[in-house]
Design an enzyme around this catalytic site. Structure first.
Site, PDB file in Angstrom:
ATOM      1  N   ASP A 110     -35.448 -37.374 -24.780  1.00 38.30           N
ATOM      2  CA  ASP A 110     -35.888 -36.570 -25.923  1.00 38.30           C
ATOM      3  C   ASP A 110     -36.412 -37.485 -27.020  1.00 38.30           C
ATOM      4  OD1 ASP A 110     -33.759 -37.065 -27.998  1.00 38.30           O
ATOM      5  OD2 ASP A 110     -32.484 -36.257 -26.411  1.00 38.30           O
TER       6      ASP A 110
HETATM    7  N1  URA Z   1     -29.613 -36.104 -22.549  1.00 39.27           N
HETATM    8  C1  URA Z   1     -30.136 -35.812 -23.751  1.00 39.27           C
HETATM    9  O1  URA Z   1     -29.564 -35.067 -24.528  1.00 39.27           O
HETATM   10  N2  URA Z   1     -31.307 -36.355 -24.099  1.00 39.27           N
HETATM   11  C2  URA Z   1     -31.969 -37.181 -23.281  1.00 39.27           C
HETATM   12  O2  URA Z   1     -33.038 -37.659 -23.652  1.00 39.27           O
HETATM   13  C3  URA Z   1     -31.413 -37.486 -22.045  1.00 39.27           C
HETATM   14  C4  URA Z   1     -30.240 -36.932 -21.690  1.00 39.27           C
END
Ligand code: URA
Length: 240
Positions: A110
Site C-alpha cells: 500500500d
Molecule cells: N498488508 C498491508 O496492510 N499493506 C501492505 O502493503 C501489505 C500487507
C-alpha cells in the site's frame, strides 16, 4: 536457434516504437557482437541477446523476458501505472513501463508501506508466488500505535482469525513481538491491506509497515528507491 527482428526486439524492450527503432538501426546506433548492424529486419539470435551482445548507443540493452526485479519501495509511492501522485513505476526507467510482455508487480504494497516489491514479466513466476497453494511467505516489520495485548500471536496463528468485514478466516500467520509496540509478522496470503486490517481487527493501528523478505529472498542492503535485477539464485531463494 531462436531469433527476433532487431527493431522488434528493441521496441519490445520499450526503447521506442518500431519505426523509431528502425531509424536508430539505419542510423548505426545498434551493434551485435561489436559489429554495427544497419538492417532493422536483421534476425538477431536470442542467445546473443542474453549474453549481452547487443548494444544501443554503446550501452548493453536490458535483459529480455523472463525479467524480474526487486525494488525497495519508499513510503508515499502507489503501486499503480496511472494513479495521481508518485508511482512505483516512476522509480524505474520510463522504458520499463513500455516493455512487452508487460512488467507487473507481484502483489502490492500500500501507499504508506515500504520495502521489498518484486516486478516480473514472467506469468508463471507471478502465479507461483501469489497462488494460494505455493504462496511464498512474506515477512514484515510492524510498528504499532498502542501496546500489544499479548494474545495477538495466538489469535493470528489460530487459522480461525477473521478480519472485520471478511467472512473467511485467515491462514495462520506468525507474529513475534520485539517490544510492546513492534514486531515481525509472517503471512502467506495477500489479502487487501492485510496486515493493517489484522491489527485494526484487534483494536490497534499499524504505524509503519516494512516488507523485508519473501521466502528466503531478503531486501538486504538495497537502498530505498532503488531496484536491481534478480538472478536465478535470487529466484530460487523465493521458494527455498
Ligand atoms: N498488508 C498491508 O496492510 N499493506 C501492505 O502493503 C501489505 C500487507
Amino acid at each position: 536457434m531462436k531469433s527476433m527482428r532487431l527493431e522488434r526486439l528493441l521496441s519490445n524492450l520499450g526503447y521506442g516504437g518500431r519505426k523509431e527503432m528502425a531509424m536508430a538501426i539505419k542510423n548505426e546506433w545498434v551493434s551485435v557482437n561489436g559489429e554495427v548492424v544497419r538492417n532493422p529486419a536483421f534476425a538477431v539470435d536470442l542467445d546473443i541477446v542474453r549474453a549481452g551482445g547487443v548494444k544501443l548507443d554503446g550501452e548493453k540493452i536490458d535483459p529480455i523476458s523472463p525479467f524480474t526485479i526487486m525494488m525497495h519501495k519508499p513510503a508515499g509511492y502507489t503501486c499503480s501505472r496511472k494513479d495521481a501522485g508518485d508511482l512505483v513505476y516512476d522509480l524505474m526507467p520510463e522504458r520499463f513501463k513500455l516493455r512487452k510482455p508487460i512488467l507487473s508487480s507481484i502483489g502490492r504494497l500500500d501507499k504508506y508501506s515500504t520495502g521489498q516489491l518484486l516486478f516480473t514479466d514472467d506469468g508463471d513466476l507471478l502465479h507461483r508466488i501469489t497462488h494460494p497453494k505455493t504462496h511464498a511467505k512474506k515477512y514484515y516489520e510492524v510498528t504499532l500505535r498502542d501496546d500489544l495485548k499479548g494474545n495477538e500471536a495466538e489469535l493470528f496463528a489460530s487459522g480461525e482469525f477473521c478480519m472485520t468485514e471478511d467472512d473467511k478466516p485467515l491462514k495462520p500467520a506468525e507474529w513475534s513481538a520485539n517490544d510492546a509496540r513492534s514486531g515481525t509478522i509472517i503471512i502467506s496470503e495477500g489479502r487487501y491491506h492485510q496486515v493493517r486490517r489484522m491489527f485494526e481487527t484487534v483494536g490497534n493501528e499499524v504505524i509503519t509497515l516494512n516488507r523485508f523478505q519473501t521466502g528466503s529472498l531478503a531486501l538486504g542492503d538495497l537502498e530505498e528507491g532503488k531496484w536491481r535485477v534478480l538472478n536465478a539464485d535470487d529466484l530460487d531463494s523465493i521458494f527455498a
